[in-house]
Scaffold this active site. Structure first.
Site, short mmCIF file in Angstrom:
data_model
loop_
_atom_site.label_atom_id
_atom_site.label_comp_id
_atom_site.label_asym_id
_atom_site.label_seq_id
_atom_site.Cartn_x
_atom_site.Cartn_y
_atom_site.Cartn_z
CG ASP A 136 -1.97 -1.08 1.18
OD1 ASP A 136 -2.33 -1.50 0.06
OD2 ASP A 136 -2.41 -1.53 2.25
CG MET A 178 -5.53 -5.25 -3.11
SD MET A 178 -4.39 -6.38 -2.34
CE MET A 178 -5.48 -7.76 -2.01
NE ARG A 275 -18.81 -7.98 -19.96
CZ ARG A 275 -20.00 -7.62 -20.42
NH1 ARG A 275 -20.65 -6.59 -19.87
NH2 ARG A 275 -20.55 -8.27 -21.43
O1 F6P Z 1 -2.40 -4.16 3.39
C1 F6P Z 1 -2.22 -4.85 2.23
C2 F6P Z 1 -3.53 -5.25 1.61
O2 F6P Z 1 -3.24 -6.02 0.47
C3 F6P Z 1 -4.49 -4.12 1.26
O3 F6P Z 1 -4.18 -3.44 0.07
C4 F6P Z 1 -5.80 -4.85 1.19
O4 F6P Z 1 -6.86 -3.96 1.40
C5 F6P Z 1 -5.67 -5.86 2.30
O5 F6P Z 1 -4.29 -6.05 2.50
C6 F6P Z 1 -6.32 -7.19 2.02
O6 F6P Z 1 -6.20 -7.95 3.18
P1 F6P Z 1 -6.42 -9.51 3.27
O7 F6P Z 1 -5.26 -10.20 2.60
O8 F6P Z 1 -6.47 -9.79 4.73
O9 F6P Z 1 -7.70 -9.82 2.55
#
Ligand code: F6P
Length: 357
Positions: A136, A178, A275
């Site tokens: 992130d 993400m 989509r």
């Molecule tokens: O913090 C890293 C991250 O990949 C975020 O971008 C995402 O929102 C979250 O983790 C997803 O978490 P998990 O793997 O617990 O679903």
């Protein structure tokens, strides 16, 4: 001889192994013999005394391997002070594992929540050195976290692939990426992949402006539009709600994610076929890109230097292209958001990208 404990905590990312390799190679090169204890599945291993004695060999040949050889888990910081189901005091348990092994330092590779726990342990008297992990890129105090460039690479490839099919079918595509609270991955992949619209949590969107941007492209004879949308993108209307009201609204939402919600709203308003593509956890998988391998190695070795100098309670960071350190007290618990005033936003807008604001 120094005894070092190490753990990887929170969501995994591509360069965790590369970073641990950097730490261990640095320790061996600068200090000769060291004892390394790897804790399994993040803080869980430290709490429940699940560890293994490791040697330099364990960290050999892992520069390019994604994931983490130690395993990881999410142990929310806010629950660290709550006893577990058997009444175990987790903080005391971590301290006693550290003492039992006679550790000189604990190395923590983690994101925001993990840094808070690292800071807490440091306040509790343990020697801690931490490293900034997360796709992130949202850790306060560092310009770059390891994992970020690798995730941007994958997210960009997803947008690149969508481009050819979107153009062939004259469709609107939403690529949901993400980032719940911050939009760094979406912003960078959006620019790198030539997205037409980028929606991130830090810049709430107005749906009418998103629709106008799509219609403007149609009027210019462009048959397709690509939206790069962070999973935490939020409309201006929703951003104005209290946290509680927004949570309640999300619970009742017809669509599973913001990408699907936007798709149905755009379809209804424009009549375009829309989509949705969600690369999801592929963004955290696979091999680290060379850039991440380089910074992970440099960050890891710097952690080893801190240990050699017994300079604890710090997170290793990047400032520009230089490696530096920051006291855990200064960084723990703070997120690094994309500022709407950041020049990169102005530059993206001057490229013709809409942020729907
Ligand atoms: O913090 C890293 C991250 O990949 C975020 O971008 C995402 O929102 C979250 O983790 C997803 O978490 P998990 O793997 O617990 O679903």
């Amino acid at each position: 001889m120094k005894r070092i404990g190490m753990l990887t905590s929170g969501g995994d990312c591509q360069a965790l192994n590369a970073t641990m390799r950097g730490v261990v190679k640095g320790l061996h090169t600068m200090m000769g013999d060291v004892e390394i204890y790897g804790f399994e599945d993040g803080y869980k291993g430290l709490i429940y005394g699940k560890y293994r004695r490791m040697t330099g060999r364990d960290f050999s040949g892992i520069l390019t391997r994604g994931g983490t050889i130690l395993g990881t888990s999410r142990q929310p910081f806010k629950k660290m002070r709550t006893p577990d189901e058997n009444g175990l005091d987790k903080v005391e348990a971590m301290k006693s594992t550290y003492k039992y092994l006679g550790l000189d330092c604990l190395v923590v590779l983690g994101g925001n929540g993990s840094q808070k726990s690292a800071h807490m342990l440091s306040e509790e008297g343990l020697n801690v050195v931490s490293l900034p992990k997360t796709i992130d890129n949202d850790l306060y105090g560092t310009d770059m976290t390891f994992g970020f460039q690798s995730a941007v690479d994958i997210a960009t490839q997803a947008i690149d692939c969508i481009h050819t099919t979107a153009a062939s079918h004259n469709r609107v595509f939403v690529v949901e990426l993400m980032g719940h609270k911050v939009g760094w991955v979406t912003l960078h992949a959006g620019i790198a992949g030539g997205a037409d619209i980028i929606l991130i949590p830090e810049i709430p969107y107005n749906l009418n402006h998103v629709i106008s941007a799509i219609q403007r492209r149609s009027e210019q004879g462009k048959g397709f539009t690509i939206l790069a949308v962070a999973e935490g993108a939020i409309s201006k209307e929703d951003a104005a709600l209290s946290k509680k009201d927004y949570k309640a609204k999300l619970a009742g939402r017809k669509h599973s994610t913001v990408g699907y919600e936007l798709a149905s709203q755009i379809e209804a308003a424009t009549g375009h076929e829309v989509r949705v593509t969600i690369p999801g956890h592929t963004q955290r998988g696979g091999s680290p890109v060379p850039f991440d391998r380089v910074i992970s190695s440099r960050l890891g070795v710097t952690a080893a230097e801190l240990i050699k100098n017994e300079d604890y309670g710090k997170m290793v960071i990047m400032k520009g292209y230089e490696i530096d350190t920051i006291p855990l007290a200064e960084t723990a618990g703070k997120l690094k958001y994309v500022s709407p005033e950041d020049p990169i936003i102005r530059q993206a807008k001057n490229l013709g990208i809409s942020f729907g604001d």
